[in-house]
Design a protein around this motif. Structure first.
Motif, PDB file in Angstrom:
ATOM      1  N   GLY A 150       0.798  -1.115  -0.131  1.00 28.11           N
ATOM      2  CA  GLY A 150      -0.155   0.207   0.183  1.00 28.11           C
ATOM      3  C   GLY A 150       1.084   1.523  -0.057  1.00 28.11           C
ATOM      4  N   LEU A 151       1.912   1.192   0.636  1.00 25.69           N
ATOM      5  CA  LEU A 151       2.751   1.976   0.421  1.00 25.69           C
ATOM      6  C   LEU A 151       3.843   2.742  -0.462  1.00 25.69           C
ATOM      7  CD1 LEU A 151       4.955   1.221   3.756  1.00 25.69           C
ATOM      8  CD2 LEU A 151       2.550   3.902   3.737  1.00 25.69           C
ATOM      9  N   THR A 251     -13.682   4.014  -7.168  1.00 26.85           N
ATOM     10  CA  THR A 251     -14.859   4.915  -7.518  1.00 26.85           C
ATOM     11  C   THR A 251     -13.908   6.698  -6.817  1.00 26.85           C
ATOM     12  OG1 THR A 251     -16.029   3.845  -8.320  1.00 26.85           O
ATOM     13  CG2 THR A 251     -17.147   6.016  -7.532  1.00 26.85           C
ATOM     14  N   VAL A 252     -13.519   6.249  -5.266  1.00 29.50           N
ATOM     15  CA  VAL A 252     -13.689   7.310  -4.613  1.00 29.50           C
ATOM     16  C   VAL A 252     -12.455   8.303  -5.408  1.00 29.50           C
ATOM     17  CG1 VAL A 252     -12.658   8.165  -2.644  1.00 29.50           C
ATOM     18  CG2 VAL A 252     -14.570   6.990  -2.691  1.00 29.50           C
ATOM     19  N   ASN A 253     -11.174   7.610  -5.565  1.00 27.15           N
ATOM     20  CA  ASN A 253      -9.670   8.143  -6.040  1.00 27.15           C
ATOM     21  C   ASN A 253      -9.654   8.490  -7.329  1.00 27.15           C
ATOM     22  OD1 ASN A 253      -8.194   6.595  -4.101  1.00 27.15           O
ATOM     23  ND2 ASN A 253      -8.134   4.592  -4.780  1.00 27.15           N
ATOM     24  N   SER A 254     -11.398   8.278  -8.316  1.00 28.69           N
ATOM     25  CA  SER A 254     -11.028   8.778  -9.786  1.00 28.69           C
ATOM     26  C   SER A 254     -11.787   9.955  -9.117  1.00 28.69           C
ATOM     27  CB  SER A 254     -12.052   7.368 -10.207  1.00 28.69           C
ATOM     28  OG  SER A 254     -11.545   6.545 -11.048  1.00 28.69           O
ATOM     29  N   PHE A 255     -13.146  10.344  -8.727  1.00 25.98           N
ATOM     30  CA  PHE A 255     -13.423  11.560  -8.951  1.00 25.98           C
ATOM     31  C   PHE A 255     -13.609  12.291  -7.371  1.00 25.98           C
ATOM     32  CE2 PHE A 255     -15.344   8.705 -11.521  1.00 25.98           C
ATOM     33  CZ  PHE A 255     -14.920   8.690 -12.768  1.00 25.98           C
ATOM     34  N   ALA A 256     -13.771  11.761  -5.966  1.00 25.13           N
ATOM     35  CA  ALA A 256     -13.134  12.057  -5.034  1.00 25.13           C
ATOM     36  C   ALA A 256     -12.827  14.528  -5.041  1.00 25.13           C
ATOM     37  CB  ALA A 256     -12.416  12.053  -3.842  1.00 25.13           C
ATOM     38  N   VAL A 257     -11.538  14.247  -5.493  1.00 27.66           N
ATOM     39  CA  VAL A 257     -11.295  15.416  -5.573  1.00 27.66           C
ATOM     40  C   VAL A 257     -12.222  16.415  -6.890  1.00 27.66           C
ATOM     41  CG1 VAL A 257      -9.653  17.246  -6.878  1.00 27.66           C
ATOM     42  CG2 VAL A 257      -8.604  14.757  -5.317  1.00 27.66           C
ATOM     43  N   ALA A 258     -12.818  15.832  -7.474  1.00 33.67           N
ATOM     44  CA  ALA A 258     -14.008  16.877  -8.167  1.00 33.67           C
ATOM     45  C   ALA A 258     -14.660  17.301  -7.406  1.00 33.67           C
ATOM     46  CB  ALA A 258     -13.813  16.186  -9.566  1.00 33.67           C
ATOM     47  N   HIS A 259     -15.237  15.829  -6.570  1.00 35.22           N
ATOM     48  CA  HIS A 259     -16.425  15.889  -6.251  1.00 35.22           C
ATOM     49  C   HIS A 259     -16.223  17.075  -4.759  1.00 35.22           C
ATOM     50  CE1 HIS A 259     -20.305  14.568  -4.434  1.00 35.22           C
ATOM     51  NE2 HIS A 259     -19.538  14.807  -3.364  1.00 35.22           N
ATOM     52  N   ILE A 260     -15.336  16.841  -3.881  1.00 38.01           N
ATOM     53  CA  ILE A 260     -14.939  17.807  -2.857  1.00 38.01           C
ATOM     54  C   ILE A 260     -14.670  19.770  -3.605  1.00 38.01           C
ATOM     55  CG2 ILE A 260     -13.086  19.080  -0.994  1.00 38.01           C
ATOM     56  CD1 ILE A 260     -12.969  15.180  -1.263  1.00 38.01           C
ATOM     57  N   THR A 261     -13.595  19.768  -4.651  1.00 39.83           N
ATOM     58  CA  THR A 261     -13.780  20.976  -4.538  1.00 39.83           C
ATOM     59  C   THR A 261     -15.086  21.701  -5.288  1.00 39.83           C
ATOM     60  OG1 THR A 261     -13.497  20.342  -6.916  1.00 39.83           O
ATOM     61  CG2 THR A 261     -11.408  20.560  -5.643  1.00 39.83           C
ATOM     62  N   ALA A 271      -6.360  16.980  -2.757  1.00 34.60           N
ATOM     63  CA  ALA A 271      -5.845  15.717  -3.221  1.00 34.60           C
ATOM     64  C   ALA A 271      -4.850  15.467  -1.459  1.00 34.60           C
ATOM     65  CB  ALA A 271      -4.367  16.740  -3.879  1.00 34.60           C
ATOM     66  N   SER A 272      -5.024  16.631  -0.868  1.00 33.61           N
ATOM     67  CA  SER A 272      -4.039  16.225   0.601  1.00 33.61           C
ATOM     68  C   SER A 272      -4.759  15.427   1.433  1.00 33.61           C
ATOM     69  CB  SER A 272      -3.765  16.846   1.675  1.00 33.61           C
ATOM     70  OG  SER A 272      -3.399  18.398   1.222  1.00 33.61           O
ATOM     71  N   LEU A 273      -6.290  14.847   1.446  1.00 32.42           N
ATOM     72  CA  LEU A 273      -6.956  14.112   1.590  1.00 32.42           C
ATOM     73  C   LEU A 273      -7.032  13.060   1.313  1.00 32.42           C
ATOM     74  CD1 LEU A 273     -10.675  15.305   2.613  1.00 32.42           C
ATOM     75  CD2 LEU A 273      -8.414  15.239   3.754  1.00 32.42           C
ATOM     76  N   LEU A 274      -6.730  12.569  -0.036  1.00 29.10           N
ATOM     77  CA  LEU A 274      -6.449  11.380  -0.733  1.00 29.10           C
ATOM     78  C   LEU A 274      -4.856  10.924   0.004  1.00 29.10           C
ATOM     79  CD1 LEU A 274      -7.839  11.832  -4.344  1.00 29.10           C
ATOM     80  CD2 LEU A 274      -8.942  10.191  -2.403  1.00 29.10           C
ATOM     81  N   SER A 275      -4.240  11.798   0.176  1.00 25.20           N
ATOM     82  CA  SER A 275      -3.190  11.075   0.384  1.00 25.20           C
ATOM     83  C   SER A 275      -2.489  10.510   1.997  1.00 25.20           C
ATOM     84  CB  SER A 275      -1.868  12.031   0.067  1.00 25.20           C
ATOM     85  OG  SER A 275      -1.778  12.855  -0.949  1.00 25.20           O
ATOM     86  N   LEU A 324     -15.746  15.182   5.336  1.00 22.93           N
ATOM     87  CA  LEU A 324     -14.307  14.924   5.405  1.00 22.93           C
ATOM     88  C   LEU A 324     -13.305  14.204   5.682  1.00 22.93           C
ATOM     89  CD1 LEU A 324     -13.297  18.207   3.354  1.00 22.93           C
ATOM     90  CD2 LEU A 324     -14.655  16.130   2.370  1.00 22.93           C
ATOM     91  N   MET A 325     -13.346  14.575   7.182  1.00 22.82           N
ATOM     92  CA  MET A 325     -12.251  13.090   8.154  1.00 22.82           C
ATOM     93  C   MET A 325     -13.241  11.820   8.141  1.00 22.82           C
ATOM     94  SD  MET A 325     -10.204  15.089   8.924  1.00 22.82           S
ATOM     95  CE  MET A 325      -9.904  15.978   7.378  1.00 22.82           C
ATOM     96  N   LEU A 326     -14.821  12.294   8.108  1.00 19.44           N
ATOM     97  CA  LEU A 326     -15.361  10.437   8.489  1.00 19.44           C
ATOM     98  C   LEU A 326     -14.503  10.286   6.886  1.00 19.44           C
ATOM     99  CD1 LEU A 326     -18.745  11.603   9.970  1.00 19.44           C
ATOM    100  CD2 LEU A 326     -16.341  10.532  10.746  1.00 19.44           C
ATOM    101  N   PHE A 327     -14.389  10.677   6.065  1.00 20.63           N
ATOM    102  CA  PHE A 327     -14.438  10.463   4.229  1.00 20.63           C
ATOM    103  C   PHE A 327     -13.056   9.839   4.446  1.00 20.63           C
ATOM    104  CE2 PHE A 327     -11.963  12.036   0.645  1.00 20.63           C
ATOM    105  CZ  PHE A 327     -11.703  10.789  -0.241  1.00 20.63           C
ATOM    106  N   THR A 328     -11.312  10.408   5.007  1.00 17.10           N
ATOM    107  CA  THR A 328     -10.999   9.878   5.064  1.00 17.10           C
ATOM    108  C   THR A 328     -10.480   8.536   5.496  1.00 17.10           C
ATOM    109  OG1 THR A 328     -10.037  12.652   4.421  1.00 17.10           O
ATOM    110  CG2 THR A 328      -8.429  10.893   4.782  1.00 17.10           C
ATOM    111  N   VAL A 329     -10.923   8.393   6.835  1.00 16.30           N
ATOM    112  CA  VAL A 329     -10.422   8.021   7.845  1.00 16.30           C
ATOM    113  C   VAL A 329     -11.529   6.407   7.397  1.00 16.30           C
ATOM    114  CG1 VAL A 329     -10.510   6.779  10.377  1.00 16.30           C
ATOM    115  CG2 VAL A 329     -10.050   9.465   9.965  1.00 16.30           C
ATOM    116  N   GLY A 330     -12.310   6.887   6.969  1.00 14.22           N
ATOM    117  CA  GLY A 330     -13.914   5.890   6.759  1.00 14.22           C
ATOM    118  C   GLY A 330     -13.028   4.939   4.722  1.00 14.22           C
ATOM    119  N   ILE A 331     -13.224   5.348   4.603  1.00  9.04           N
ATOM    120  CA  ILE A 331     -12.556   4.531   3.454  1.00  9.04           C
ATOM    121  C   ILE A 331     -11.039   4.596   3.575  1.00  9.04           C
ATOM    122  CG2 ILE A 331     -11.495   5.333   0.431  1.00  9.04           C
ATOM    123  CD1 ILE A 331     -14.296   5.411   1.725  1.00  9.04           C
ATOM    124  N   GLY A 332      -9.890   4.967   4.006  1.00  6.63           N
ATOM    125  CA  GLY A 332      -8.833   4.727   4.386  1.00  6.63           C
ATOM    126  C   GLY A 332      -8.682   3.468   5.526  1.00  6.63           C
TER     127      GLY A 332
END
Length: 426
Positions: A150-151, A251-261, A271-275, A324-332
């Motif tokens: 994963g790293l 799906t999240v990795n494909s469109f999360a940036v566009a959706h959040i913006t 982008a920072s949230l995806l990282s 956004l925090m719930l999304f980042t932790v939940g999917i991660g």
């Protein structure tokens, strides 16, 4: 001679194999799914492709990886792990060469397809098979293996930026990845042992598991074949859980940036949230691996599906920092732990003997997840937002979660004493 035959392989050998296969998983992850999207804009700018054509390369990469996943299982059974890695090396060298020299969209399609096939030959199919035969604490070892892999998703884009900053050429990204994988594969093929001592070690490790009467982790003592396991509904529940986390994650990795913006947040924030999600994803695997030595993997799967569900609901709204925090932790957390728990459940429910074929079939089924971004994009075009797509996809892990809660381990109706004594033999 009897005592010598029963001696396990050295710890140094076992850990060196873990390091090598983890490095292979790390490199192939970094070179394919996570960095292709970073390199692609430069390729499009120089070669004049359309985004539609270039984006199809992602689809080919995913489809080739999923549809070819059963082939290395067959080659491992027929020719061994070393030959399988050799075939993977040839395929990957051809793929990276094609992408390094690419001038036409056809060459790009050929390159991404070859990388997808090569991924199957050198990553999780042979990796989990070999490691399951070397270590007693399989959950922990799988956790380490999946974490390092994963790293690669975190480091992959850095290889591209290194190529641009040092050589000012995106093609060097493909050259660096290809050379690194080539060298690691050559070393791996020299190190791996495929002999009677290795089989004796696998049998000894399995007998230690079966003798552990104090463990509260269920491990089948019945002998299973791949065909027998494929007739049980529990296998398809596990495969559905595996597919659902890939569907949501891709799906999240494909469109999360566009959706959040779209909801008013800066692209840098998205982008920072995806990282951050990638880091959480990676380290949740080793955390789950440690817990998996004490907690039933089915419970880990319940936890992971729940967190995915929370993450998908949160990203569908994406209207506050809390969401956004719930999304980042939940999917991660959900992505990493589902990856781990489904793999462990296969070996615990059906034993080591059919694991290779079952893991390959599970990957084949999961190919369905590659179409997730396509459907989400269609929903976006028709409804103007990704929210409905994310909520729709959240239904899938929710339904599987309910089934998993009530799922019992599979049992064969008639098992002889001879079968039970052979349960751990390959």
């Amino acid at each position: 001679m009897e005592n010598v035959a029963q001696k396990p392989l050295s710890k140094a050998y076992c850990w060196s194999v873990l390091v090598l296969f983890s490095l292979l998983f790390f490199l192939i992850t970094a070179a394919t799914f996570t960095s292709l999207g970073v390199v692609l804009p430069s390729m499009i700018e120089e070669l004049g492709w359309s985004w539609t054509s270039a984006g199809f390369g992602f689809t080919l990469l995913g489809l080739a990886c999923g549809l070819s996943s059963y082939v290395p299982a067959h080659t491992i059974r027929k020719f061994g792990v070393r030959i399988t890695l050799l075939l993977g090396m040839v395929i990957l060298v051809a793929g990276f060469t094609s992408l390094y020299l690419v001038e036409t969209i056809t060459g790009y399609f050929i390159g991404t397809t070859l990388l997808g096939i090569g991924f199957s030959f050198v990553a999780t199919v042979p990796g989990t098979f070999v490691l399951s035969r070397l270590f007693e604490k399989q959950s922990l070892i799988f956790g380490i293996y999946f974490t390092v892999g994963g790293l690669g998703g975190v480091i992959g884009p850095a290889i591209y930026f290194l190529s641009i900053n040092v050589w000012h050429d995106w093609r060097m990204h493909w050259a660096i990845c290809g050379i690194a994988l080539l060298l690691t594969l050559i070393v791996s093929m020299f190190v791996i042992k495929e002999n009677h001592a290795e089989k004796q070690h696998a049998d000894l490790i399995s007998s230690l598991k079966n003798d552990d009467s104090k463990s509260n982790i269920y491990r089948s003592e019945q002998i299973w074949t791949a065909s027998g396991a494929l007739k049980t509904w529990q296998f398809y529940v596990i495969a559905a859980a595996y597919t659902s986390f890939l569907l949501c994650g891709i799906t999240v990795n494909s469109f999360a940036v566009a959706h959040i913006t779209d909801h008013g947040f800066a692209a840098a924030v998205a982008a920072s949230l995806l990282s951050a999600q990638a880091f959480i994803n990676a380290f949740s695997r080793v955390g789950g691996g440690i817990l998996g030595e004490f907690i039933e993997p089915k419970k880990l799967l319940i936890i992971s599906l729940t967190t995915i569900l929370i993450g998908m609901i949160a990203i569908s709204f994406a209207n506050s920092w809390l969401m956004l925090m719930l999304f980042t932790v939940g999917i991660g957390v959900g992505y990493g732990m589902t990856f781990l728990s489904t793999s462990i459940l296969l070996t615990n429910y059906y034993g080591r003997a059919p694991y290779l074929e079952l893991f390959s079939v599970m990957n084949l089924i999961s190919t369905i997840a590659c179409f997730g971004p396509l459907v989400a994009g269609m929903i976006k075009d028709s409804m103007g937002s990704f929210s409905s797509a994310f909520l729709l996809y959240a239904i899938i892990p929710f339904v599987i979660l309910i089934i998993v809660i009530f799922m019992k381990h599979p049992r064969q109706k008639e098992v002889s004493n001879t079968d039970i004594s052979m349960a751990t033999k390959i």
